[in-house]
Enzyme design. Structure first.
Site, PDB file in Angstrom:
ATOM      1  N   LYS A   1       4.506   0.438  10.970  1.00 17.38           N
ATOM      2  CA  LYS A   1       4.452   1.668  10.185  1.00 17.38           C
ATOM      3  C   LYS A   1       4.140   2.870  11.081  1.00 17.38           C
ATOM      4  CE  LYS A   1       3.212   0.597   5.672  1.00 17.38           C
ATOM      5  NZ  LYS A   1       2.179   0.188   4.730  1.00 17.38           N
TER       6      LYS A   1
ATOM      7  N   ARG B   1       5.531 -13.062   9.682  1.00 20.72           N
ATOM      8  CA  ARG B   1       6.235 -11.829   9.347  1.00 20.72           C
ATOM      9  C   ARG B   1       7.579 -11.765  10.051  1.00 20.72           C
ATOM     10  NH1 ARG B   1       4.146  -6.716   9.879  1.00 20.72           N
ATOM     11  NH2 ARG B   1       2.265  -7.410   8.868  1.00 20.72           N
TER      12      ARG B   1
ATOM     13  N   GLU C   1       0.881  -1.156   0.000  1.00 17.98           N
ATOM     14  CA  GLU C   1       0.000   0.000   0.000  1.00 17.98           C
ATOM     15  C   GLU C   1       0.924   1.212   0.000  1.00 17.98           C
ATOM     16  OE1 GLU C   1      -2.775  -0.303   3.266  1.00 17.98           O
ATOM     17  OE2 GLU C   1      -3.622   1.634   2.696  1.00 17.98           O
TER      18      GLU C   1
HETATM   19  P1  ATP Z   1      -0.108  -1.858   6.976  1.00 18.74           P
HETATM   20  O1  ATP Z   1      -0.270  -2.102   8.422  1.00 18.74           O
HETATM   21  O2  ATP Z   1      -0.162  -0.428   6.608  1.00 18.74           O
HETATM   22  O3  ATP Z   1      -0.928  -2.756   6.084  1.00 18.74           O
HETATM   23  P2  ATP Z   1       2.098  -3.426   6.042  1.00 18.74           P
HETATM   24  O4  ATP Z   1       3.443  -3.438   6.669  1.00 18.74           O
HETATM   25  O5  ATP Z   1       1.285  -4.649   5.995  1.00 18.74           O
HETATM   26  O6  ATP Z   1       1.384  -2.244   6.752  1.00 18.74           O
HETATM   27  P3  ATP Z   1       1.814  -3.286   3.177  1.00 18.74           P
HETATM   28  O7  ATP Z   1       2.182  -2.188   2.271  1.00 18.74           O
HETATM   29  O8  ATP Z   1       0.408  -3.717   3.213  1.00 18.74           O
HETATM   30  O9  ATP Z   1       2.279  -2.828   4.598  1.00 18.74           O
HETATM   31  O10 ATP Z   1       2.768  -4.537   2.952  1.00 18.74           O
HETATM   32  C1  ATP Z   1       3.090  -5.049   1.699  1.00 18.74           C
HETATM   33  C2  ATP Z   1       3.463  -6.492   1.834  1.00 18.74           C
HETATM   34  O11 ATP Z   1       4.569  -6.655   2.717  1.00 18.74           O
HETATM   35  C3  ATP Z   1       2.319  -7.317   2.388  1.00 18.74           C
HETATM   36  O12 ATP Z   1       2.156  -8.459   1.567  1.00 18.74           O
HETATM   37  C4  ATP Z   1       2.768  -7.700   3.764  1.00 18.74           C
HETATM   38  O13 ATP Z   1       2.289  -8.960   4.126  1.00 18.74           O
HETATM   39  C5  ATP Z   1       4.304  -7.674   3.653  1.00 18.74           C
HETATM   40  N1  ATP Z   1       4.911  -7.359   4.942  1.00 18.74           N
HETATM   41  C6  ATP Z   1       4.678  -6.280   5.700  1.00 18.74           C
HETATM   42  N2  ATP Z   1       5.378  -6.335   6.859  1.00 18.74           N
HETATM   43  C7  ATP Z   1       6.086  -7.491   6.833  1.00 18.74           C
HETATM   44  C8  ATP Z   1       6.992  -8.144   7.736  1.00 18.74           C
HETATM   45  N3  ATP Z   1       7.328  -7.611   8.926  1.00 18.74           N
HETATM   46  N4  ATP Z   1       7.518  -9.337   7.365  1.00 18.74           N
HETATM   47  C9  ATP Z   1       7.206  -9.879   6.175  1.00 18.74           C
HETATM   48  N5  ATP Z   1       6.357  -9.323   5.289  1.00 18.74           N
HETATM   49  C10 ATP Z   1       5.794  -8.152   5.596  1.00 18.74           C
HETATM   50 MG    MG Z   2      -0.822  -4.500   4.914  1.00 19.55          MG
END
Ligand code: ATP
Ligand code: MG
Length: 603
Positions: A308, A298, A63
């Protein structure tokens, strides 16, 4: 710390259960009959097209509402890595269905970060960069299909009523009084929602599934809401926007994604993911086989926050200098810090992919960069805490060359020359007027080698009025120059590095360390009184950045931004890509040679 929060050391190369799933699917030919129109589309769009040349399709769907962090790197390397390994494609898709929070600045930085990691969405003649907001027409069409087929209805309860009627984990929900609305009435309302007749929140479109489902996500989840907002891509075209849980599976299916990999917190969403795609495929709107959602745990790292919200707070409240501060766990920060893409790849390999929540020790992370940089970084000499050494029997004004290998393990990288002269800089810690036990470097009467140069014998020192040593005096042994036949004639135990005072490059060097002083910032610690709430900001390491003026060997003046070096005895350093000027690089410490934290007790 609870058990799952105990940091684990990672094995050399860890398991990746998703590879097993992909291999089984390939062996079974599960996706072999899919067609691909060359761009995302519905079942009809793909039906007339040739077979999909990609054996699998994965995607990284950020996002664009923030900068990418170390956790995203795990997801990027996993998704692009699978596509590369199995003859597939990985799409970079901006999940920009929320009109309010997204910005071009973030889109640009995400594109840069993914490229920097060495991943490409432009492979085999395809350009798989997509924006979910380009699918809004299809999403509305699909929502209307669900209404017409009796699988969705417009609810007109207030948000509070909806929340109350949703029930709890132990209690079934209650049907909305609007659930029995005719399809025709819901369709009329949904069209008027789109036409802008209603205020935000007046109505909402919900899937009609089961208000008594034990999975709360299946209790008629909201799928389309009214939001009078301008979208960065579609402008004012829409005043209804899809919910994430509705949009995401559709994005995957339109793009022919085979394996939709996400983090564990989406596990409870999988039944809805499957329900939705199944309904749309039944209606002939989506091609089969449908994408499969697969969850993995994650990345969590000790001494690091990856949320974030917290990263935004660190930047906005100026606890760090910006998103690209070398102490930030963002990929722009990592790049300035000197953490390399190769190091991230090694790290991703090493931690593997599993379904178990785990907390990785920061040392595992740092060691990956040590390992990669030990191989790749040329060696240079830097004196970080300079003290003058004067060789009293060396002629004033004379200069000669000393030869130093660029890489001890790679003779093919050759040698460089360093000017040697009467006055040198040495590390202040390499001299002791009264040596402690086991100290083999310079003290009055002792001999030591100036690496790549001569053996010198310390004859004394000079002090300032405060008694601080300001100059060390010595004499050199002319026959002992490194690389000459007499070099071994005298044996010494100490070996020190130096920079010629007349030739050295005086430079700004930043010694970076961990941004947080404790393994789990903000978490309660053993012995904390009942009810004590900790704030992760209080766990910021006050010594995470130290700026010094160092004396570097002259060749470092020519370093280009992002060149990485090992400064002998000190660690790995990178020429800062933001603050370096041509002929005047500034250096950031990436990581020390050895970990210095294991021995430190947690505060
Ligand atoms: P939000 O809480 O804003 O959704 P987010 O960290 O999930 O934050 P995204 O932009 O939705 O942000 O993440 C993009 C991709 O990165 C998603 O597929 C998510 O699963 C993956 N991702 C985010 N944080 C992690 C993490 N700590 N470890 C592995 N993958 C991650
Ligand atoms: Mg997300």
């Amino acid at each position: 710390m609870s058990k799952e929060n105990t940091p684990v050391a990672a094995p050399a190369a860890a398991a990746n259960f998703i590879k097993n799933i992909v291999e089984a699917d390939l062996a079974a030919g599960k996706h072999a009959q899919r067609r691909w129109a060359g761009q995302p589309g519905t079942a009809a769009d793909h039906a007339a097209a040739p077979l999909d040349p990609a054996k699998i399709r994965t995607r990284f769907p950020p996002e664009p509402n923030g900068y990418l962090h170390f956790g995203h790197a795990k997801s990027i390397l996993l998704n692009f890595g699978l596509a590369e390994q199995y003859g597939g494609r990985c799409h970079l898709r901006f999940d920009d269905t929320n009109p309010e929070k997204e910005e071009q600045e973030y889109v640009d930085s995400i594109v840069d970060a993914v490229k920097w990691l060495g991943c490409s969405w432009e492979t085999a003649g395809e350009n798989n960069l997509y924006y979910a907001s380009n699918y809004f027409d299809w999403m509305v069409q699909f929502a209307e299909y669900l209404i017409a087929s009796g699988h969705a209805y417009v609810d007109s309860q207030s948000a509070d009523e909806m929340r109350l009627n949703r029930g709890t984990l132990t209690q079934a929900g209650i049907d909305s009084p609007y659930r029995k609305r005719s399809a025709a009435e819901s369709m009329d309302l949904f069209k008027r929602m789109q036409a802008g007749e209603f205020a935000d929140g007046a109505h909402i479109l919900r899937a009609k599934i089961d208000m008594a489902s034990p999975n709360i996500n299946l209790r008629d989840p909201a799928i389309y809401r009214i939001r009078h907002a301008t979208h960065h891509n579609t402008g004012d075209k829409w005043c209804v926007y899809p919910m994430y849980t509705f949009a995401h599976p559709i994005e995957d299916a339109l793009e022919n994604i085979t394996h939709s990999i996400c983090t564990l917190e989406f596990e409870d969403q999988r039944p809805f993911y499957d329900w939705l795609l199944e309904r749309l495929a039944e209606g002939g709107l989506l091609q089969r086989p449908l994408p499969q959602q697969i969850e993995f745990s994650r990345l969590n790292l000790t001494y690091v926050v990856l949320s974030k919200r917290k990263l935004i707070q660190l930047v906005e409240e100026k606890h760090v200098a910006g998103w690209d501060d070398p102490r930030m766990p963002t990929l722009v920060g990592a790049r300035r810090r000197g953490y390399t893409p190769a190091g991230f790849r090694l790290f991703a390999e090493r931690i593997g992919v599993s379904k178990h929540d785990s907390l990785i020790d920061y040392i595992v992370f740092e060691d990956c960069f040590r390992e990669v940089l030990n191989e790749s970084a040329e060696r240079r000499v830097a004196v970080l805490d300079p003290l003058k050494l004067v060789i009293t029997n060396y002629p004033e004004g004379q200069t000669e060359e000393a030869f130093a290998p660029n890489h001890p393990l790679k003779p093919e990288l050759g040698k460089r020359t360093m000017p040697f002269s009467r006055e040198l800089w040495i590390e202040a810690e390499d001299f002791m007027e009264e040596p402690s036990k086991g100290f083999h470097r310079l003290y009055p009467g002792n001999m030591a080698r100036l690496k790549y140069g001569y053996i010198v014998k310390c004859t004394g020192c000079e002090k300032d009025a405060a008694g601080k040593v300001v100059k060390v005096l010595c004499e050199y042994l002319p026959d002992t120059k490194s690389g000459t036949p007499g070099a071994d004639s005298v044996k010494v135990k100490g070996n020190l590095h130096w920079v010629s005072a007349a030739h050295g490059y005086t430079a700004e060097v930043r010694l970076y360390d961990r941004l947080f002083a404790v393994p789990a910032p903000g978490a309660r610690r053993e012995g904390d009184p009942e009810g004590l709430e900790r704030d992760y900001l209080d766990d910021i390491n006050p010594n995470s950045k130290q700026t010094i003026t160092a004396q570097l060997e002259p060749s470092l003046k020519e370093a280009k931004a992002e060149d990485c070096f090992q400064f002998e005895r000190h660690g790995y350093f990178v020429a800062d890509r933001v603050d370096s000027k041509a002929g005047a690089p500034v250096f950031n410490r990436t990581v020390t040679l050895k970990d210095s934290w294991s021995a430190k007790p947690a505060k």
